[in-house]
Enzyme design. Structure first.
Site, PDB file in Angstrom:
ATOM      1  N   GLN A   1       0.833  -1.165  -0.125  1.00 15.49           N
ATOM      2  CA  GLN A   1      -0.058   0.002  -0.016  1.00 15.49           C
ATOM      3  C   GLN A   1       0.854   1.395  -0.038  1.00 15.49           C
ATOM      4  O   GLN A   1       1.632   1.365   0.859  1.00 15.49           O
ATOM      5  CB  GLN A   1      -0.777  -0.056   0.973  1.00 15.49           C
ATOM      6  CG  GLN A   1      -1.736   1.158   1.122  1.00 15.49           C
ATOM      7  CD  GLN A   1      -2.700   1.192   2.634  1.00 15.49           C
ATOM      8  OE1 GLN A   1      -2.025   1.483   3.487  1.00 15.49           O
ATOM      9  NE2 GLN A   1      -4.084   1.093   2.350  1.00 15.49           N
TER      10      GLN A   1
ATOM     11  N   TYR B   1      -5.922  10.891   3.528  1.00 17.09           N
ATOM     12  CA  TYR B   1      -4.603  11.091   3.005  1.00 17.09           C
ATOM     13  C   TYR B   1      -4.471  12.018   2.085  1.00 17.09           C
ATOM     14  O   TYR B   1      -5.495  12.726   1.686  1.00 17.09           O
ATOM     15  CB  TYR B   1      -4.052   9.527   2.875  1.00 17.09           C
ATOM     16  CG  TYR B   1      -3.681   8.684   3.945  1.00 17.09           C
ATOM     17  CD1 TYR B   1      -4.704   8.645   5.071  1.00 17.09           C
ATOM     18  CD2 TYR B   1      -2.645   7.744   3.971  1.00 17.09           C
ATOM     19  CE1 TYR B   1      -4.327   7.851   6.024  1.00 17.09           C
ATOM     20  CE2 TYR B   1      -2.334   6.974   5.109  1.00 17.09           C
ATOM     21  CZ  TYR B   1      -3.113   7.207   6.148  1.00 17.09           C
ATOM     22  OH  TYR B   1      -2.918   6.162   7.084  1.00 17.09           O
TER      23      TYR B   1
ATOM     24  N   ALA C   1      -9.705  -7.723   7.458  1.00 20.19           N
ATOM     25  CA  ALA C   1      -8.449  -7.120   8.308  1.00 20.19           C
ATOM     26  C   ALA C   1      -8.617  -7.740   9.799  1.00 20.19           C
ATOM     27  O   ALA C   1      -7.901  -8.616  10.304  1.00 20.19           O
ATOM     28  CB  ALA C   1      -8.513  -5.626   8.116  1.00 20.19           C
ATOM     29  N   ARG C   2      -9.653  -7.244  10.550  1.00 24.81           N
ATOM     30  CA  ARG C   2      -9.633  -7.531  11.866  1.00 24.81           C
ATOM     31  C   ARG C   2     -10.055  -9.038  12.306  1.00 24.81           C
ATOM     32  O   ARG C   2      -9.190  -9.442  13.180  1.00 24.81           O
ATOM     33  CB  ARG C   2     -10.813  -6.596  12.417  1.00 24.81           C
ATOM     34  CG  ARG C   2     -10.524  -5.248  13.000  1.00 24.81           C
ATOM     35  CD  ARG C   2     -11.644  -4.239  13.279  1.00 24.81           C
ATOM     36  NE  ARG C   2     -12.673  -4.035  12.197  1.00 24.81           N
ATOM     37  CZ  ARG C   2     -13.922  -3.856  12.497  1.00 24.81           C
ATOM     38  NH1 ARG C   2     -14.267  -3.227  13.818  1.00 24.81           N
ATOM     39  NH2 ARG C   2     -14.732  -3.708  11.453  1.00 24.81           N
TER      40      ARG C   2
END
Length: 409
Positions: A122, A192, A367-368
């Site tokens: 990423q 971002y 993810a989690r």
């Protein structure tokens, strides 16, 4: 998910395709194409900052973190986060892409490949989310603004800054190729750098990079174009795009769909991973579930700890968790695009994966749940009724300061 009678509503309320020409939904555990790649299945370990890169370089712990997820069955794992410039880090120990980082990244890629999975980096620039105090460099934003995380003002990005950061994305992608990576994921979300330009809440410029959506999208499109021109078809190029910012006056679905259409028309990306929320203003909008204010406060030194405890609830707002919580918004993108899409957000069960495939999503990202159980993919493949042990307490989030992990594992 049990079979649904043809033409009847699915559990999500969407009609099942009818007629003899309706395409069969792909199987989530079969090989799948992603640009020039063939992944062994359609599952992706989503980017989650690992907190294992002291000195802004790969560590043995980081290699083992991603090797473990590869061994657990994902088709591809994503290294997060690889800043394209030193001032683009959210804190100074994050990797930034430079020649010194390549040997460690190559070692990580080799470890993932040995387990049969692909690996993605990423890449991006944190912009106003960057911690200028930690980096000892000024954070950059569309306009000068106060950063509540570093307690400093950001600096307005000049046109020269924009051009430098755009070119740095191409350099970062080239370094990823040198390190043996199979893909890069361009970070266009969470406020971002590129995302902050997309946001009407943050981008109040009056030059050619502000105002209209076409102007606000210039940074995102130029970055994606620069990366594609650099890598050609040697690796896959994904982009992580905010569907909405989760804050008043921020980017919303209608504008984000148009940005996605432009990226598709530009031919600069092979797939979009759809996300939401703002690391700067509303991070829990992406994560959903409990808001770990007390645990975050404990991660800070005493002077800041009290402030986080007292005011953290306004920043870490709790949102109810439900399976596939971004699916409803993501459907609008699926209806508008032919581009392969990655569904993110509350993917923990085989039924949800099958639903995503049936609705036309090419991949699912997790993810989690994988922090809790790195081998969850292999376990679901072996026994489709397997349920994730993740309880969405989000206490893993504050562990980014000492090595990201599930506190219950």
């Amino acid at each position: 998910m049990p079979p649904t009678p043809t033409g009847q509503p699915t559990p999500t309320g969407q009609p099942t395709p009818t007629g003899p020409t309706a395409p069969a939904a792909p199987e989530v555990f079969e090989p799948a194409r992603l640009g020039p790649l063939t992944l062994r299945n359609r599952t992706i370990k989503a980017a989650t900052f690992e907190g294992m890169t002291r000195g802004a370089l790969v560590s043995d712990d980081l290699v083992e973190f991603h090797r473990r997820h590869a061994a657990g069955g994902v088709g591809m794992t994503t290294v997060a986060y690889c800043a394209v410039q030193p001032e683009g880090r959210t804190e100074r120990n994050q990797i930034w892409m430079r020649p010194e980082a390549v040997p460690g990244l190559r070692r990580l890629a080799d470890a993932v490949h040995a387990e049969g999975a692909a690996v993605s980096a990423q890449i991006g620039h944190a912009g106003p989310v960057a911690n200028g105090r930690s980096n000892r460099l000024p954070s950059l934003a569309p306009v000068a603004m106060f950063n509540p995380q570093s307690l400093r003002m950001t600096r307005r990005a000049t046109v020269a800054d924009i051009e430098r950061i755009t070119a740095a994305h191409a350099t970062a992608a080239r370094l990823a190729i040198e390190a043996g990576f199979d893909a890069v994921e361009i970070h266009l979300g969470h406020h971002y750098f590129a995302s902050s330009f997309l946001s009407p809440r943050l981008n109040r410029r009056r030059d050619g990079f502000g105002g209209s959506l076409a102007n606000r999208a210039k940074v995102a499109r130029a970055v994606a174009r620069a990366v594609r021109d650099e890598v050609g078809d040697r690796i896959a190029v994904l982009a992580k795009l905010n569907m909405d910012d989760g804050v008043p006056g921020g980017l919303w679905l209608d504008e984000s769909v148009q940005v996605a259409r432009w990226l598709e028309r530009d031919g600069s990306v092979d797939a979009l991973e759809l996300t939401a929320g703002s690391s700067l203003l509303n991070p829990m909008y992406l994560f959903r579930g409990d808001a770990p204010v007390r645990e975050f406060a404990a991660a800070f030194p005493p002077p800041q700890r009290l402030g986080v405890r007292l005011a953290g609830g306004r920043f870490l707002r709790a949102y109810p968790y439900r399976e596939a919580f971004l699916l409803e918004s993501a459907r609008q993108f699926r209806a508008a695009l032919d581009l392969p899409l990655v569904l993110l957000g509350g993917i923990t069960e085989r039924a949800t994966m099958d639903r995503a495939m049936a609705e036309g999503f090419a991949f699912v990202a997790m993810a989690r749940a994988l922090l809790r159980e790195p081998d969850l993919i292999d376990r679901i493949r072996a026994e489709p009724a397997t349920r994730s042990l993740c309880v969405h307490c989000n206490k893993c989030m504050p562990t980014i300061f000492r090595g990201t992990h599930c506190v219950l594992a």
